[in-house]
Structures are given as C-alpha cells and as structure tokens.
Design a protein around this motif. Structure first.
Motif, PDB file in Angstrom:
ATOM      1  N   TYR A  62      11.711 -76.038 -13.969  1.00  0.00           N
ATOM      2  CA  TYR A  62      12.619 -77.154 -13.681  1.00  0.00           C
ATOM      3  C   TYR A  62      12.536 -77.560 -12.215  1.00  0.00           C
ATOM      4  CZ  TYR A  62      15.200 -77.148 -18.117  1.00  0.00           C
ATOM      5  OH  TYR A  62      15.559 -77.271 -19.418  1.00  0.00           O
ATOM      6  N   MET A  63      12.303 -76.565 -11.341  1.00  0.00           N
ATOM      7  CA  MET A  63      12.272 -76.856  -9.904  1.00  0.00           C
ATOM      8  C   MET A  63      11.109 -77.794  -9.565  1.00  0.00           C
ATOM      9  SD  MET A  63      14.882 -75.320  -8.855  1.00  0.00           S
ATOM     10  CE  MET A  63      15.877 -74.956 -10.290  1.00  0.00           C
ATOM     11  N   ASP A  64       9.969 -77.600 -10.241  1.00  0.00           N
ATOM     12  CA  ASP A  64       8.821 -78.490 -10.020  1.00  0.00           C
ATOM     13  C   ASP A  64       9.188 -79.931 -10.314  1.00  0.00           C
ATOM     14  OD1 ASP A  64       6.556 -76.603  -9.551  1.00  0.00           O
ATOM     15  OD2 ASP A  64       7.139 -75.867 -11.521  1.00  0.00           O
ATOM     16  N   ARG A  65      10.046 -80.110 -11.299  1.00  0.00           N
ATOM     17  CA  ARG A  65      10.324 -81.459 -11.792  1.00  0.00           C
ATOM     18  C   ARG A  65      11.427 -82.160 -10.994  1.00  0.00           C
ATOM     19  NH1 ARG A  65       8.069 -78.256 -15.295  1.00  0.00           N
ATOM     20  NH2 ARG A  65       6.796 -79.081 -16.984  1.00  0.00           N
ATOM     21  N   LEU A  66      12.059 -81.451 -10.063  1.00  0.00           N
ATOM     22  CA  LEU A  66      13.075 -82.100  -9.226  1.00  0.00           C
ATOM     23  C   LEU A  66      12.405 -83.097  -8.290  1.00  0.00           C
ATOM     24  CD1 LEU A  66      15.385 -79.074  -8.405  1.00  0.00           C
ATOM     25  CD2 LEU A  66      16.057 -81.134  -9.626  1.00  0.00           C
ATOM     26  N   ASP A  67      11.673 -82.577  -7.306  1.00  0.00           N
ATOM     27  CA  ASP A  67      10.867 -83.458  -6.473  1.00  0.00           C
ATOM     28  C   ASP A  67       9.432 -83.257  -6.941  1.00  0.00           C
ATOM     29  OD1 ASP A  67       9.359 -84.734  -4.638  1.00  0.00           O
ATOM     30  OD2 ASP A  67      10.135 -83.712  -2.886  1.00  0.00           O
ATOM     31  N   TYR A  68       8.966 -84.131  -7.796  1.00  0.00           N
ATOM     32  CA  TYR A  68       7.692 -83.925  -8.482  1.00  0.00           C
ATOM     33  C   TYR A  68       6.493 -84.246  -7.596  1.00  0.00           C
ATOM     34  CZ  TYR A  68       9.703 -88.488  -9.508  1.00  0.00           C
ATOM     35  OH  TYR A  68      10.350 -89.681  -9.395  1.00  0.00           O
ATOM     36  N   VAL A  69       6.706 -84.356  -6.275  1.00  0.00           N
ATOM     37  CA  VAL A  69       5.589 -84.476  -5.342  1.00  0.00           C
ATOM     38  C   VAL A  69       5.563 -83.255  -4.413  1.00  0.00           C
ATOM     39  CG1 VAL A  69       4.338 -86.118  -3.903  1.00  0.00           C
ATOM     40  CG2 VAL A  69       6.170 -86.926  -5.344  1.00  0.00           C
ATOM     41  N   SER A  70       6.613 -82.436  -4.441  1.00  0.00           N
ATOM     42  CA  SER A  70       6.701 -81.243  -3.574  1.00  0.00           C
ATOM     43  C   SER A  70       6.921 -80.006  -4.439  1.00  0.00           C
ATOM     44  CB  SER A  70       7.861 -81.379  -2.595  1.00  0.00           C
ATOM     45  OG  SER A  70       7.857 -82.629  -1.987  1.00  0.00           O
ATOM     46  N   MET A  71       6.087 -79.861  -5.454  1.00  0.00           N
ATOM     47  CA  MET A  71       6.385 -78.953  -6.554  1.00  0.00           C
ATOM     48  C   MET A  71       6.593 -77.501  -6.099  1.00  0.00           C
ATOM     49  SD  MET A  71       4.339 -81.646  -7.204  1.00  0.00           S
ATOM     50  CE  MET A  71       2.658 -81.137  -7.074  1.00  0.00           C
ATOM     51  N   MET A  72       5.591 -76.908  -5.461  1.00  0.00           N
ATOM     52  CA  MET A  72       5.671 -75.475  -5.155  1.00  0.00           C
ATOM     53  C   MET A  72       6.720 -75.166  -4.096  1.00  0.00           C
ATOM     54  SD  MET A  72       1.947 -73.768  -5.505  1.00  0.00           S
ATOM     55  CE  MET A  72       0.780 -74.241  -6.767  1.00  0.00           C
ATOM     56  N   CYS A  73       7.018 -76.119  -3.219  1.00  0.00           N
ATOM     57  CA  CYS A  73       8.075 -75.882  -2.219  1.00  0.00           C
ATOM     58  C   CYS A  73       9.429 -75.712  -2.899  1.00  0.00           C
ATOM     59  CB  CYS A  73       8.122 -77.029  -1.210  1.00  0.00           C
ATOM     60  SG  CYS A  73       6.696 -77.075  -0.116  1.00  0.00           S
ATOM     61  N   ASN A  74       9.668 -76.491  -3.953  1.00  0.00           N
ATOM     62  CA  ASN A  74      10.928 -76.356  -4.690  1.00  0.00           C
ATOM     63  C   ASN A  74      11.015 -74.996  -5.378  1.00  0.00           C
ATOM     64  OD1 ASN A  74      11.176 -78.992  -3.926  1.00  0.00           O
ATOM     65  ND2 ASN A  74      11.071 -79.853  -5.965  1.00  0.00           N
ATOM     66  N   GLU A  75       9.896 -74.589  -6.000  1.00  0.00           N
ATOM     67  CA  GLU A  75       9.859 -73.260  -6.629  1.00  0.00           C
ATOM     68  C   GLU A  75      10.164 -72.178  -5.599  1.00  0.00           C
ATOM     69  OE1 GLU A  75       6.083 -72.421  -8.367  1.00  0.00           O
ATOM     70  OE2 GLU A  75       5.963 -74.322  -9.413  1.00  0.00           O
ATOM     71  N   HIS A  76       9.632 -72.385  -4.398  1.00  0.00           N
ATOM     72  CA  HIS A  76       9.760 -71.371  -3.353  1.00  0.00           C
ATOM     73  C   HIS A  76      11.228 -71.075  -3.041  1.00  0.00           C
ATOM     74  CE1 HIS A  76       7.703 -69.802   0.582  1.00  0.00           C
ATOM     75  NE2 HIS A  76       8.476 -68.922   0.015  1.00  0.00           N
ATOM     76  N   ALA A  77      12.023 -72.143  -2.883  1.00  0.00           N
ATOM     77  CA  ALA A  77      13.444 -71.945  -2.565  1.00  0.00           C
ATOM     78  C   ALA A  77      14.142 -71.188  -3.695  1.00  0.00           C
ATOM     79  CB  ALA A  77      14.120 -73.297  -2.342  1.00  0.00           C
ATOM     80  N   TYR A  78      13.825 -71.534  -4.935  1.00  0.00           N
ATOM     81  CA  TYR A  78      14.483 -70.912  -6.090  1.00  0.00           C
ATOM     82  C   TYR A  78      14.131 -69.430  -6.201  1.00  0.00           C
ATOM     83  CZ  TYR A  78      15.819 -70.108 -10.975  1.00  0.00           C
ATOM     84  OH  TYR A  78      16.366 -69.606 -12.125  1.00  0.00           O
ATOM     85  N   VAL A  79      12.828 -69.102  -6.102  1.00  0.00           N
ATOM     86  CA  VAL A  79      12.456 -67.686  -6.242  1.00  0.00           C
ATOM     87  C   VAL A  79      12.932 -66.880  -5.033  1.00  0.00           C
ATOM     88  CG1 VAL A  79      10.496 -68.149  -7.769  1.00  0.00           C
ATOM     89  CG2 VAL A  79      10.094 -67.949  -5.325  1.00  0.00           C
ATOM     90  N   MET A  80      13.012 -67.519  -3.847  1.00  0.00           N
ATOM     91  CA  MET A  80      13.557 -66.809  -2.676  1.00  0.00           C
ATOM     92  C   MET A  80      15.025 -66.444  -2.898  1.00  0.00           C
ATOM     93  SD  MET A  80      11.891 -68.593   0.715  1.00  0.00           S
ATOM     94  CE  MET A  80      13.364 -68.457   1.673  1.00  0.00           C
ATOM     95  N   ALA A  81      15.784 -67.349  -3.523  1.00  0.00           N
ATOM     96  CA  ALA A  81      17.196 -67.066  -3.797  1.00  0.00           C
ATOM     97  C   ALA A  81      17.321 -65.868  -4.747  1.00  0.00           C
ATOM     98  CB  ALA A  81      17.869 -68.293  -4.399  1.00  0.00           C
ATOM     99  N   ILE A  82      16.481 -65.837  -5.788  1.00  0.00           N
ATOM    100  CA  ILE A  82      16.514 -64.713  -6.742  1.00  0.00           C
ATOM    101  C   ILE A  82      16.125 -63.412  -6.041  1.00  0.00           C
ATOM    102  CG2 ILE A  82      15.472 -63.782  -8.855  1.00  0.00           C
ATOM    103  CD1 ILE A  82      15.088 -66.715  -9.776  1.00  0.00           C
ATOM    104  N   GLU A  83      15.083 -63.483  -5.204  1.00  0.00           N
ATOM    105  CA  GLU A  83      14.620 -62.278  -4.494  1.00  0.00           C
ATOM    106  C   GLU A  83      15.693 -61.729  -3.567  1.00  0.00           C
ATOM    107  OE1 GLU A  83       9.972 -63.749  -4.588  1.00  0.00           O
ATOM    108  OE2 GLU A  83      11.163 -63.971  -2.750  1.00  0.00           O
ATOM    109  N   ARG A  84      16.446 -62.600  -2.924  1.00  0.00           N
ATOM    110  CA  ARG A  84      17.523 -62.132  -2.037  1.00  0.00           C
ATOM    111  C   ARG A  84      18.616 -61.432  -2.833  1.00  0.00           C
ATOM    112  NH1 ARG A  84      18.138 -67.138   2.338  1.00  0.00           N
ATOM    113  NH2 ARG A  84      16.030 -66.907   3.201  1.00  0.00           N
ATOM    114  N   MET A  85      18.923 -61.970  -3.995  1.00  0.00           N
ATOM    115  CA  MET A  85      19.948 -61.348  -4.837  1.00  0.00           C
ATOM    116  C   MET A  85      19.487 -59.984  -5.344  1.00  0.00           C
ATOM    117  SD  MET A  85      22.537 -63.533  -5.134  1.00  0.00           S
ATOM    118  CE  MET A  85      23.383 -63.609  -6.684  1.00  0.00           C
TER     119      MET A  85
END
Length: 421
Positions: A62-85
């Motif tokens: 879903y993160m890829d599809r938010l800003d569909y020109v900055s795909m992996m950067c969006n994924e990065h923020a999401y997986v970083m949040a999970i990793e911190r938790m």
C-alpha cells in the motif's frame, strides 16, 4: 455598459496539468487569480484504514501506491516504524542497499517531475529526455523485485533479497535489430551493480543536457522566475519540507539533521535556493539529482567491497519476521510452519507507538504507528509532504495569472495518492 464582475472557474479534476484528481475552484478577475480553493476527496482510497485490517507485512505494498513516483522511500518509512517497535537492527549491507534505492527513487521522482513540469509549462523535449533515463532505473526496480513500480522490496529487518548477479537483456526482434540489441546490452553484460555504476557515469552528462534545454532558456525563466515566491519564515510556518523548504533557503534535510540508516557515513551536499520561487525549486531538484548520483556511487563502492554472504546478510535471520529459504521450507517441517504462520497471521508487534520519517523526494514522509500488541496496526497515520504543500497553494497563486497556476502546481510536485489517501 456591461457589468464588470469576477467569475469562478473550475480547474480540473481532469485538467492535464492538475497532477491527479485535483479540483481547484478559482475566483478570477479577468486573468488574475483572486482566490483559489483546492478540493480534495475525488480519489480517497482509505489506505490508512485498510492497513488497520491487515497483518503488518501485507500493507507494505500500500505504501508504494501512496506516492506512486517515490515507491521505495514510502516503504522505507513504514518498515522503519515496524523495526523501531520490534527493536530490530537491520544488517549493514541491507542499510546500504536501502540507501542506494532511496536515491535511485529520488532520481526517478525528480526525472518524472522535471519531464511533467516542463510539459505543463511548454517545454516538450525535456519530457522525452527524462524518460530515457527513467527507463534504466525502472529496470533496476524490476530486477530486484519483479515489478517496475510497486516493488514491495523493503521488508522489516532488511530487504527481500540481495542484488541480482545479472540484468535482463534486450532480444533481437522484428522491431529491434541484433546490432541495436547488442548496443543496448553493452551495459547489461555484468551484474546489477555494474549496470548501476555505468548509469552513474553517464547520468551527470544527462543532467547537463536538461540544463542546456532549460536553465538559461528565456521562456523557461519567464514562466518560473518570481512565480510562487515563499519566504523562509512562511515556508516554516506552512510546514514545508523537501525541495519546497530548501528552495526558500532553509537547509533542512532529514538525511543530515536526523540521519537514518547509513546516511551519516556518506558525503553529500544539501542544495538550497535564494529567492523561494519556482525557478529556485527547479535548480534545487536539478542539483539533488547530482547529489543522489554521488550517494549511489558511494553505496556501490561499499557494496562491492562487502559482498553478500551468510556473515553479511541482507535481512535478519529471524523466521518470525522473514520466510525461511524455499529449499528449507520444502524439506523441514518447522520451516514449513514458520512459512505458513508468517504468510497467514504475520507477527505481533509490542504495544506502543512510534513515528518514523524519511527524506522522501517530495519532503518528509512519516508514518505514525500505534500497536495494541496484535498482528495488525491499531492505528496508522501517514504524514504526506504533498498535503502540507497543497494547503499553501491558495496563497502561492493569489495575484498571479491563470497560466501561473500550472507552474505552481508543477513546482509543488504533488501526487494525489498521498494527499487524498
């Protein structure tokens, strides 16, 4: 004599320069904008709500599809949040791969922006030039993930897999001669790192070509200089980030101010503007492409010196977070159970909340994640840079002509997937 009065004009949502489903209601006095009212709500897909109904891993796409020109950067923020938790430490090789692909994504985004922005305000050729280079980087996306856009390549604990040893190659066909295919395959004869390195050697000359077309072009400057001026103080008040705040002269960049992954170990500069107009924001993004190229070269050098191995992996060795290898899953009952549990139930994240942000191409993209200890988020909120920028549109276009609205929308680099999520 006819009565002189203002009139209201609909700009979009199907206007070719409205970048997605943006509807602007413009109050005009002749050609001059008196008031602009951005209407959102024509795209709304409920991404944040959908994420609350799915196990953590199933929302990466879903993160890829938010800003569909900055795909992996969006994924990065999401997986970083999970990793911190979860308190997970990502292997260093995976961090370098992530940073390299973040910067590839930044170049992809800025090429798309430059081509579309040029097209919006009358420069046709630059669009074709930009998409020529985008195609090579899209091939890199496809080589590591199997998808040209929505990669789902970053995973909690690292990345999906290591970089491939070869790149897809062109075949001779009725549309492409063998000689042409061989020419195109020259850079594809080695590994993926060889291909990206070849790209980084060619790319600065390509940026020079874009600048030859635009930077001193009289018409381009007439369309962008002193259009949409935002002062440094006002930029901060409006919550600007990324090239929008740097174009106004403030050197704010999360890669320098709040370094994540291995950005603190890399050498790069933060370009800033002087006047805070559309032209300065153009110059900032042009220089950002050069700096991203520098970062990619440094990542390639490190990845070559530290090849992937069991002692230098690209994802944590924890079968609660990543699936076992296919061969293990076929032969070992415990691995099969891990595989089944991961893809059906996922994993539970400790109760609590966190905020993780990355310097996405458009600005600060953040994920606020709340967990109640279950296998899916209790609450997920995206901090989309485009949303804050769109809020400034009325005051940026006020007093300008109708044609300048197109230039201001272009300079904001808005993608509606993240604005109207």
């Amino acid at each position: 004599m006819a009565e002189i009065r203002n009139f209201t004009l609909n700009f979009g949502p199907q206007h070719p320069a409205a970048h997605g489903v943006l509807r602007l209601v413009l109050e005009m006095d002749g050609e001059t904008i008196l008031k602009a009212d951005p209407h959102v709500g024509l795209l709304h897909r409920g991404t944040e709500k959908l994420a609350e109904a799915k196990p953590f891993n199933q929302s990466i796409g879903y993160m890829d599809r938010l800003d569909y020109v900055s795909m992996m950067c969006n994924e990065h923020a999401y997986v970083m949040a999970i990793e911190r938790m979860l308190g997970v430490t990502v292997p260093v090789r995976a961090q370098y791969i992530r940073v390299m692909f973040d910067e590839i994504t930044r170049i992809l985004n800025h090429l798309m922006w430059l081509g579309a922005h040029g097209l919006d305000i009358g420069a046709m050729s630059v669009f074709l030039y930009c998409f020529r280079e985008r195609e090579d980087l899209m091939d890199c996306y496809e080589a590591v993930s199997g998808a040209r856009m929505h990669a789902t390549y970053y995973r909690p604990g690292g990345v999906y897999r290591d970089l491939p040893d070869s790149m897809p190659r062109y075949q001779a066909s009725r549309w492409r001669s063998k000689k042409e295919a061989d020419r195109l395959n020259e850079a594809r004869s080695g590994s993926m790192l060889d291909f990206i390195e070849d790209f980084t050697r060619r790319f600065p000359a390509c940026v020079d070509e874009y600048e030859t077309l635009l930077t001193d072009n009289r018409i381009w400057k007439q369309r962008t200089v002193n259009i949409g001026v935002v002062s440094p103080e006002r930029a901060m008040q409006l919550g600007f980030s990324g090239p929008m705040i740097r174009g106004s002269g403030i050197a704010w960049d999360l890669r320098k101010k709040q370094p994540y992954e291995v950005y603190a170990d890399l050498d790069f500069d933060i370009p800033v503007g002087v006047n805070g107009d559309c032209y300065d924001r153009y110059l900032v993004r042009i220089e950002e492409m050069r700096q991203s190229n520098r970062i990619i070269q440094q990542c390639i050098a490190w990845l070559r010196a530290n090849p992937g191995s069991d002692t230098n992996p690209v994802i944590v060795d924890d079968y609660k977070l990543r699936p076992p290898r296919r061969t293990e899953m076929k032969e070992d009952m415990e691995s099969l159970i891990h595989h089944f549990k991961l893809f059906t139930e996922g994993y539970s994240v400790p109760a609590g909340e966190t905020y993780a942000a990355v310097e996405a191409p458009k600005g600060e993209f953040g994920i606020w994640l709340v967990s109640d200890g279950a296998n899916k988020p209790y609450r997920l909120k995206c901090r989309a840079p485009g949303f804050a920028h769109l809020a400034s549109l009325p005051e940026m276009v006020e007093g300008h002509m109708l044609a300048d609205v197109v230039a201001v929308i272009g300079t904001q680099d808005i993608v509606f997937g993240e604005v109207d999520r």
